[in-house]
Scaffold this motif. Structure first.
Motif, PDB file in Angstrom:
ATOM      1  N   TYR A   1      56.110 -29.134 -22.996  1.00 20.56           N
ATOM      2  CA  TYR A   1      56.757 -29.466 -24.267  1.00 20.56           C
ATOM      3  C   TYR A   1      58.167 -30.006 -24.046  1.00 20.56           C
ATOM      4  CZ  TYR A   1      52.892 -27.048 -26.459  1.00 20.56           C
ATOM      5  OH  TYR A   1      51.642 -26.678 -26.853  1.00 20.56           O
ATOM      6  N   PRO A   2      58.674 -30.758 -25.015  1.00 23.97           N
ATOM      7  CA  PRO A   2      60.037 -31.284 -24.897  1.00 23.97           C
ATOM      8  C   PRO A   2      61.052 -30.146 -24.757  1.00 23.97           C
ATOM      9  CG  PRO A   2      58.897 -32.326 -26.738  1.00 23.97           C
ATOM     10  CD  PRO A   2      58.022 -31.206 -26.256  1.00 23.97           C
ATOM     11  N   TYR A   3      62.043 -30.371 -23.911  1.00 23.07           N
ATOM     12  CA  TYR A   3      63.091 -29.369 -23.712  1.00 23.07           C
ATOM     13  C   TYR A   3      64.073 -29.394 -24.870  1.00 23.07           C
ATOM     14  CZ  TYR A   3      67.362 -27.155 -22.207  1.00 23.07           C
ATOM     15  OH  TYR A   3      68.476 -26.360 -22.160  1.00 23.07           O
ATOM     16  N   GLU A   4      64.386 -28.224 -25.368  1.00 24.52           N
ATOM     17  CA  GLU A   4      65.458 -28.024 -26.342  1.00 24.52           C
ATOM     18  C   GLU A   4      66.269 -26.837 -25.863  1.00 24.52           C
ATOM     19  OE1 GLU A   4      64.087 -27.509 -30.335  1.00 24.52           O
ATOM     20  OE2 GLU A   4      62.707 -29.192 -30.209  1.00 24.52           O
ATOM     21  N   PRO A   5      67.600 -26.955 -25.810  1.00 25.86           N
ATOM     22  CA  PRO A   5      68.409 -25.811 -25.383  1.00 25.86           C
ATOM     23  C   PRO A   5      68.114 -24.583 -26.237  1.00 25.86           C
ATOM     24  CG  PRO A   5      69.756 -27.778 -25.485  1.00 25.86           C
ATOM     25  CD  PRO A   5      68.420 -28.126 -26.094  1.00 25.86           C
ATOM     26  N   ILE A   6      67.996 -23.453 -25.576  1.00 26.72           N
ATOM     27  CA  ILE A   6      67.653 -22.213 -26.253  1.00 26.72           C
ATOM     28  C   ILE A   6      68.900 -21.378 -26.524  1.00 26.72           C
ATOM     29  CG2 ILE A   6      66.359 -20.052 -26.053  1.00 26.72           C
ATOM     30  CD1 ILE A   6      64.376 -21.623 -24.251  1.00 26.72           C
ATOM     31  N   ASN A   7      69.722 -21.243 -25.511  1.00 26.43           N
ATOM     32  CA  ASN A   7      70.917 -20.411 -25.594  1.00 26.43           C
ATOM     33  C   ASN A   7      72.094 -21.244 -26.117  1.00 26.43           C
ATOM     34  OD1 ASN A   7      73.167 -18.821 -25.061  1.00 26.43           O
ATOM     35  ND2 ASN A   7      72.248 -17.931 -23.243  1.00 26.43           N
ATOM     36  N   PRO A   8      72.789 -20.786 -27.147  1.00 23.97           N
ATOM     37  CA  PRO A   8      73.910 -21.566 -27.690  1.00 23.97           C
ATOM     38  C   PRO A   8      75.046 -21.786 -26.680  1.00 23.97           C
ATOM     39  CG  PRO A   8      73.568 -19.535 -28.970  1.00 23.97           C
ATOM     40  CD  PRO A   8      72.544 -19.560 -27.899  1.00 23.97           C
ATOM     41  N   GLY A   9      75.093 -20.977 -25.640  1.00 23.65           N
ATOM     42  CA  GLY A   9      76.135 -21.121 -24.624  1.00 23.65           C
ATOM     43  C   GLY A   9      76.027 -22.390 -23.803  1.00 23.65           C
ATOM     44  N   VAL A  10      74.862 -23.050 -23.855  1.00 26.27           N
ATOM     45  CA  VAL A  10      74.728 -24.271 -23.066  1.00 26.27           C
ATOM     46  C   VAL A  10      75.602 -25.401 -23.602  1.00 26.27           C
ATOM     47  CG1 VAL A  10      72.435 -23.756 -22.142  1.00 26.27           C
ATOM     48  CG2 VAL A  10      72.647 -25.095 -24.210  1.00 26.27           C
ATOM     49  N   VAL A  11      76.001 -25.312 -24.843  1.00 19.91           N
ATOM     50  CA  VAL A  11      76.943 -26.313 -25.375  1.00 19.91           C
ATOM     51  C   VAL A  11      78.266 -26.203 -24.612  1.00 19.91           C
ATOM     52  CG1 VAL A  11      78.248 -27.037 -27.408  1.00 19.91           C
ATOM     53  CG2 VAL A  11      75.857 -26.348 -27.640  1.00 19.91           C
ATOM     54  N   GLN A  12      78.699 -24.965 -24.375  1.00 22.09           N
ATOM     55  CA  GLN A  12      79.916 -24.754 -23.584  1.00 22.09           C
ATOM     56  C   GLN A  12      79.711 -25.233 -22.156  1.00 22.09           C
ATOM     57  OE1 GLN A  12      80.563 -20.565 -23.993  1.00 22.09           O
ATOM     58  NE2 GLN A  12      81.906 -20.818 -25.763  1.00 22.09           N
ATOM     59  N   LEU A  13      78.522 -24.991 -21.601  1.00 22.06           N
ATOM     60  CA  LEU A  13      78.231 -25.455 -20.244  1.00 22.06           C
ATOM     61  C   LEU A  13      78.306 -26.971 -20.179  1.00 22.06           C
ATOM     62  CD1 LEU A  13      77.355 -25.092 -17.319  1.00 22.06           C
ATOM     63  CD2 LEU A  13      74.982 -25.011 -18.137  1.00 22.06           C
ATOM     64  N   SER A  14      77.739 -27.625 -21.156  1.00 21.61           N
ATOM     65  CA  SER A  14      77.779 -29.082 -21.203  1.00 21.61           C
ATOM     66  C   SER A  14      79.227 -29.574 -21.224  1.00 21.61           C
ATOM     67  CB  SER A  14      77.026 -29.598 -22.428  1.00 21.61           C
ATOM     68  OG  SER A  14      77.094 -30.994 -22.510  1.00 21.61           O
ATOM     69  N   ASP A  15      80.062 -28.944 -22.034  1.00 14.09           N
ATOM     70  CA  ASP A  15      81.479 -29.322 -22.101  1.00 14.09           C
ATOM     71  C   ASP A  15      82.177 -29.109 -20.764  1.00 14.09           C
ATOM     72  OD1 ASP A  15      81.076 -29.947 -24.766  1.00 14.09           O
ATOM     73  OD2 ASP A  15      81.953 -28.071 -25.520  1.00 14.09           O
ATOM     74  N   LYS A  16      81.894 -27.986 -20.109  1.00 11.20           N
ATOM     75  CA  LYS A  16      82.510 -27.689 -18.811  1.00 11.20           C
ATOM     76  C   LYS A  16      82.056 -28.683 -17.748  1.00 11.20           C
ATOM     77  CE  LYS A  16      83.603 -22.794 -19.202  1.00 11.20           C
ATOM     78  NZ  LYS A  16      85.025 -22.960 -19.051  1.00 11.20           N
ATOM     79  N   LEU A  17      80.773 -29.023 -17.759  1.00 12.87           N
ATOM     80  CA  LEU A  17      80.268 -29.997 -16.787  1.00 12.87           C
ATOM     81  C   LEU A  17      80.907 -31.367 -17.004  1.00 12.87           C
ATOM     82  CD1 LEU A  17      76.480 -29.060 -16.722  1.00 12.87           C
ATOM     83  CD2 LEU A  17      78.147 -28.741 -14.873  1.00 12.87           C
ATOM     84  N   ARG A  18      81.047 -31.754 -18.268  1.00 12.40           N
ATOM     85  CA  ARG A  18      81.679 -33.045 -18.571  1.00 12.40           C
ATOM     86  C   ARG A  18      83.151 -33.056 -18.149  1.00 12.40           C
ATOM     87  NH1 ARG A  18      77.902 -35.670 -21.868  1.00 12.40           N
ATOM     88  NH2 ARG A  18      76.543 -34.212 -22.940  1.00 12.40           N
ATOM     89  N   SER A  19      83.815 -31.904 -18.237  1.00 12.90           N
ATOM     90  CA  SER A  19      85.211 -31.801 -17.791  1.00 12.90           C
ATOM     91  C   SER A  19      85.310 -31.831 -16.272  1.00 12.90           C
ATOM     92  CB  SER A  19      85.847 -30.503 -18.297  1.00 12.90           C
ATOM     93  OG  SER A  19      85.869 -30.471 -19.684  1.00 12.90           O
ATOM     94  N   LEU A  20      84.353 -31.205 -15.611  1.00 13.34           N
ATOM     95  CA  LEU A  20      84.365 -31.130 -14.152  1.00 13.34           C
ATOM     96  C   LEU A  20      84.118 -32.481 -13.515  1.00 13.34           C
ATOM     97  CD1 LEU A  20      84.206 -29.617 -11.398  1.00 13.34           C
ATOM     98  CD2 LEU A  20      81.780 -29.222 -11.906  1.00 13.34           C
ATOM     99  N   HIS A  21      83.184 -33.217 -14.034  1.00  9.21           N
ATOM    100  CA  HIS A  21      82.701 -34.423 -13.369  1.00  9.21           C
ATOM    101  C   HIS A  21      83.793 -35.430 -12.990  1.00  9.21           C
ATOM    102  CE1 HIS A  21      79.663 -37.819 -12.909  1.00  9.21           C
ATOM    103  NE2 HIS A  21      79.437 -36.968 -11.932  1.00  9.21           N
ATOM    104  N   PRO A  22      84.682 -35.828 -13.884  1.00 14.25           N
ATOM    105  CA  PRO A  22      85.687 -36.838 -13.496  1.00 14.25           C
ATOM    106  C   PRO A  22      86.661 -36.368 -12.412  1.00 14.25           C
ATOM    107  CG  PRO A  22      85.653 -36.551 -15.882  1.00 14.25           C
ATOM    108  CD  PRO A  22      84.794 -35.484 -15.297  1.00 14.25           C
ATOM    109  N   GLY A  23      87.005 -35.103 -12.388  1.00 11.81           N
ATOM    110  CA  GLY A  23      87.989 -34.612 -11.429  1.00 11.81           C
ATOM    111  C   GLY A  23      87.392 -33.808 -10.289  1.00 11.81           C
ATOM    112  N   MET A  24      86.116 -33.987 -10.074  1.00 14.95           N
ATOM    113  CA  MET A  24      85.407 -33.182  -9.095  1.00 14.95           C
ATOM    114  C   MET A  24      85.963 -33.326  -7.677  1.00 14.95           C
ATOM    115  SD  MET A  24      81.295 -32.867  -9.238  1.00 14.95           S
ATOM    116  CE  MET A  24      81.066 -34.476  -8.561  1.00 14.95           C
ATOM    117  N   SER A  25      86.444 -34.487  -7.329  1.00 19.97           N
ATOM    118  CA  SER A  25      86.930 -34.711  -5.964  1.00 19.97           C
ATOM    119  C   SER A  25      88.143 -33.843  -5.638  1.00 19.97           C
ATOM    120  CB  SER A  25      87.253 -36.186  -5.739  1.00 19.97           C
ATOM    121  OG  SER A  25      88.267 -36.591  -6.620  1.00 19.97           O
ATOM    122  N   ASP A  26      88.824 -33.340  -6.666  1.00 24.95           N
ATOM    123  CA  ASP A  26      89.986 -32.475  -6.433  1.00 24.95           C
ATOM    124  C   ASP A  26      89.606 -31.039  -6.096  1.00 24.95           C
ATOM    125  OD1 ASP A  26      91.663 -34.619  -6.995  1.00 24.95           O
ATOM    126  OD2 ASP A  26      91.850 -34.077  -9.118  1.00 24.95           O
TER     127      ASP A  26
END
Length: 110
Positions: free
Chosen positions: A60-85
């Motif tokens: 079946y199509p994936y849908e986020p279950i836990n509301p905390g994944v929104v925070q995870l998504s935000d953290k991953l998006r913040s990490l990605h540009p400055g990851m080399s540091d």
């Protein structure tokens, strides 16, 4: 864009969980360790919920279950540009560089 299944999400999340673990152990900075640990915890919460689904539900199509994944998504998006540091090992950097956009794509379809 093709629709991602629960199986697709599990695959990406397992790989991301492993890469975040590597990043956690490879850094010496306590703030970076805290950040990686927080992301791993949020990801593990989602994985725990996905594990409750039966194997037949993996098509079946994936849908986020836990509301905390929104925070995870935000953290991953913040990490990605400055990851080399904060991610110094080339293999870990490459894995995260590939997996972060794939994980964020999963979160965007919900």
């Amino acid at each position: 864009m093709s629709q991602k299944t629960v199986s697709d999400a599990l695959h990406v999340f397992y790989e991301l969980n492993s890469a975040l673990s590597d990043a956690y152990w490879e850094t010496n900075d306590i703030n970076s360790k805290d950040w990686f640990f927080a992301m791993k915890t949020m990801l593990q919460d989602e994985l725990d919920e996905l594990h409750k689904l039966s194997i037949q539900d993996h098509i079946y199509p994936y849908e986020p279950i836990n509301p905390g994944v929104v925070q995870l998504s935000d953290k991953l998006r913040s990490l990605h540009p400055g990851m080399s540091d904060i991610v110094y090992r080339p293999t870990t950097y490459q894995r995260l560089d590939e997996l972060i956009p794939r994980a964020c794509d999963l979160f965007d379809i919900a």
